[in-house]
Scaffold this motif. Structure first.
Motif, PDB file in Angstrom:
ATOM      1  N   SER A  21       0.787  -1.259  -0.072  1.00 29.70           N
ATOM      2  CA  SER A  21      -0.110  -0.063  -0.118  1.00 29.70           C
ATOM      3  C   SER A  21       0.755   1.252  -0.023  1.00 29.70           C
ATOM      4  O   SER A  21       0.293   2.183  -0.576  1.00 29.70           O
TER       5      SER A  21
ATOM      6  N   TYR B 298      -7.912  -0.776   4.393  1.00 31.93           N
ATOM      7  CA  TYR B 298      -7.791  -2.111   3.456  1.00 31.93           C
ATOM      8  C   TYR B 298      -9.295  -3.006   3.568  1.00 31.93           C
ATOM      9  O   TYR B 298      -9.407  -3.409   2.514  1.00 31.93           O
TER      10      TYR B 298
ATOM     11  N   ASN C 155      -9.305  -8.172   8.198  1.00 36.32           N
ATOM     12  CA  ASN C 155      -8.410  -8.155   7.071  1.00 36.32           C
ATOM     13  C   ASN C 155      -7.641  -9.367   6.724  1.00 36.32           C
ATOM     14  O   ASN C 155      -7.650  -9.667   5.554  1.00 36.32           O
TER      15      ASN C 155
ATOM     16  N   VAL D 250      -4.712  -0.371  -2.103  1.00 36.90           N
ATOM     17  CA  VAL D 250      -5.309  -1.917  -1.572  1.00 36.90           C
ATOM     18  C   VAL D 250      -6.407  -2.042  -2.502  1.00 36.90           C
ATOM     19  O   VAL D 250      -6.516  -3.399  -2.958  1.00 36.90           O
TER      20      VAL D 250
END
Lengths: 103, 166
Positions: free
Chosen positions: A68, B114, B31, A75
């Motif tokens: 990232s 994310y 995640n 992402v």
């Protein structure tokens, strides 16, 4: 240890198809593994793969955060380019071991 | 007879506290699931709401009082009485965050980014918001919806689904 012929080259792989020796990797192998996974590699894919290889071959731990922060890709793009299991898939195509990090 | 396998397909994670050691496991599990191709629903309730509150989600702290597993570097015990000193929680949290940064562990806002990018869905608990006077506008944009417990359960169906309460 098993061997597999990918793109005309005999390479050592584990039971999940990851290359055991990143040095045996070639760009043709990357294209071949990607094709098996239903992905046609673009320059963006290759940029990510090169980043992963640099990182892993220099002995660093690969993480989502490092990708990232690389500036190569967000992402969200990573999930789009390597759908399903992005980090694992990218590593498989990059000819390196499955990521050993939890993050 | 061959043993049937039922791989995990979806995790519904409930984060109920606002301390670092609760918020982080919830985010790491979420995640990590997405990276394995597992669907994620993340529900923040009670003090866990801080993790998705614009004002507080950069200030998630480690409790220094009543935390027997907290030790100073070199495994020196950290007495609770020391924890009551002003600034102790900030200091401990700063040390923890420094270590985490070195290990490339994302910050709370990074994790949220994310999870959102990976298609994980983030929800807030309506009851907790009412209790704490938290408004929708106080929450980060990534929050998909404010739900009642029933509405959350309705999203937790399907074979291969697990609910994880933290």
């Amino acid at each position: 240890m098993a061997t597999n012929v990918i793109a005309g080259k005999t390479v050592n792989v584990n039971e999940e198809g990851y290359l055991l020796d990143p040095k045996e990797w070639t760009i043709d192998i990357a294209h071949e593994i990607a094709k098996e996974e239903g992905i046609t590699l673009t320059q963006k894919h290759i940029d990510v793969i090169n980043f992963i290889r640099d990182k892993v071959l220099s002995g660093e731990t690969l993480s989502m955060r490092s990708i990232s922060k690389s500036g190569i890709i967000t992402v969200k793009e990573l999930y789009e380019l390597f759908p399903g299991t992005p980090l694992k898939l990218a590593c498989k195509i990059a000819g390196v071991q499955k990521p050993a990090s939890c993050v | 007879m061959e043993k049937e396998e039922f791989p995990l397909k979806k995790v519904c994670i409930i984060c109920s506290k606002g301390s670092l050691e609760t918020v982080y496991p919830a985010l790491v599990l979420a995640n990590g699931a997405l990276l394995e191709g597992i669907e994620v629903k993340l529900f923040f309730t009670f003090f866990g709401l801080d993790a998705i509150n614009k004002k507080f989600n950069k200030k998630i702290h480690t409790p220094v009082v009543g935390n027997p597993a907290l030790r100073l570097p070199g495994n020196i015990p950290f007495p609770t009485l020391l924890g009551i000193l002003p600034g102790m929680e900030d200091l401990t949290t700063a040390m923890m965050k420094q270590t985490m940064n070195k290990l490339d562990i994302p910050t709370v806002p990074e994790f949220i980014e994310y999870i959102n990018a990976g298609g994980g869905e983030i929800y807030a608990c309506k009851l907790a918001m009412d209790m704490f006077g938290v408004k929708r506008k106080d929450l980060i944009d990534e929050v998909k919806d404010v739900l009642t417990v029933g509405e959350f359960y309705a999203k937790c169906g399907g074979q291969g689904t697990q609910i994880i309460f933290i």
